[in-house]
Design an enzyme around this catalytic site. Structure first.
Site, PDB file in Angstrom:
ATOM      1  N   GLU A  64      16.381  -0.262 -59.950  1.00  0.00           N
ATOM      2  CA  GLU A  64      17.698  -0.253 -60.565  1.00  0.00           C
ATOM      3  C   GLU A  64      17.790  -1.144 -61.797  1.00  0.00           C
ATOM      4  OE1 GLU A  64      19.960   1.806 -59.623  1.00  0.00           O
ATOM      5  OE2 GLU A  64      18.628   2.498 -58.031  1.00  0.00           O
ATOM      6  N   ASP A  82      26.551   8.474 -68.994  1.00  0.00           N
ATOM      7  CA  ASP A  82      26.213   9.459 -67.966  1.00  0.00           C
ATOM      8  C   ASP A  82      27.452  10.158 -67.421  1.00  0.00           C
ATOM      9  OD1 ASP A  82      27.351   7.371 -66.590  1.00  0.00           O
ATOM     10  OD2 ASP A  82      25.850   7.320 -64.992  1.00  0.00           O
ATOM     11  N   THR A  87      29.248   1.273 -65.545  1.00  0.00           N
ATOM     12  CA  THR A  87      28.449   1.001 -64.349  1.00  0.00           C
ATOM     13  C   THR A  87      28.259  -0.505 -64.265  1.00  0.00           C
ATOM     14  OG1 THR A  87      27.281   3.111 -64.476  1.00  0.00           O
ATOM     15  CG2 THR A  87      26.208   1.340 -63.250  1.00  0.00           C
TER      16      THR A  87
END
Length: 279
Positions: A64, A82, A87
């Site tokens: 990640e 995305d 995020t």
């Protein structure tokens, strides 16, 4: 979690993003399923034991966030284009997929004067979209500042455990899987979310069970996990943001081929061409 749109940030080294959830949590659709070979983490050998849980966070962080220092990701936040908005955090909570909103709402209930509380109206408005309306320019700074607060880091841990870790480990135990299988479920839950559709965790598991019996059903653990990883890999390849499957190919599959079903250390693996070791 996705490998698209990488940036070099001061907060982290090379950063990959998380797969955000479309819902805060789903109950296990097979919650009442019996198990003939349930392996409990209570004996200190499963993924729920402190040492194995710490190891799990490191392996996930290698994919990640390109680091073994998973705690360095509390302050991480960016939009990687995305379609999920921002995020952020240790497991990739997203402004567009509800889990970040759930995190901030719960945290604000306990800490109403926190630096993110003023963004709750905007977070509710952008939920389900990639919009930054009402969040820019201050939300990213507020997130990074709040990440210095121990209570907010604890809140991130709690949501990670409730939505990802605990359900994945429990389901794996019920399916008769050992520590490696529990980790494979957890990593899939992190990336794909606890959805029942074809590309969600429970959908992947359902497809795997159609091809192989779980150990709880009398099947071979290695054979079942091989099928599960095959299905997950093909699913990742079908999604632009997930096309790099090294977290499976040169990590989880390697552990499985080595017969390391207990996920014992020392471990060495590669993700995105980078080598990681835990002694």
């Amino acid at each position: 979690m996705k490998r698209a749109g990488l940036l070099l940030l001061a907060v982290l080294p090379l950063v990959a993003t998380a797969a955000c959830l479309s819902v805060p949590a789903l109950s296990d659709p097979d919650d009442a399923a019996p198990s003939r070979d349930r392996r409990s983490s209570a004996d200190g050998t499963g993924l729920g034991s402190p040492a194995k849980k710490e190891l799990a966070q490191k392996i996930v962080a290698s994919a990640e966030n390109s680091t073994l220092d998973w705690r360095s990701a509390y302050a991480y936040i960016e939009d990687i284009d995305d379609g999920q908005g921002y995020t952020a955090g240790i497991i990739g909570f997203c402004t567009g997929t509800h889990d970040l909103l759930v995190l901030v709402e719960g945290y604000t209930e306990d800490h109403p004067d926190n630096g993110l509380a003023r963004y709750l109206p905007a977070l509710r408005e952008v939920d389900g979209t990639d919009s930054h309306e009402g969040l820019d320019p201050g939300f990213t700074t507020a997130w990074r500042e709040e990440a210095s607060v121990a209570a907010f880091r604890e809140a991130q841990d709690a949501v990670r455990d409730r939505v990802y870790f605990d359900p994945a480990v429990r389901r794996a135990e019920l399916d008769g899987l050992g520590t490696l299988g529990q980790f494979i479920y957890y990593d899939a839950m992190v990336m794909h979310g606890p959805g029942t559709g074809a590309k969600g965790f429970y959908g992947l598991r359902k497809r795997a069970m159609a091809e192989a019996d779980t150990p709880a059903e009398g099947g071979s653990e290695k054979a079942y996990l091989d099928i599960f990883l095959d299905i997950r890999r093909s699913t990742m390849k079908s999604q632009n943001a997930h096309r790099d499957t090294t977290r499976i190919d040169t990590a989880q599959r390697q552990f499985l081929n080595d017969g390391n079903l207990d996920l014992d250390t020392p471990l060495e693996w590669k993700v995105y061409g980078e080598t990681y070791q835990v002694r």
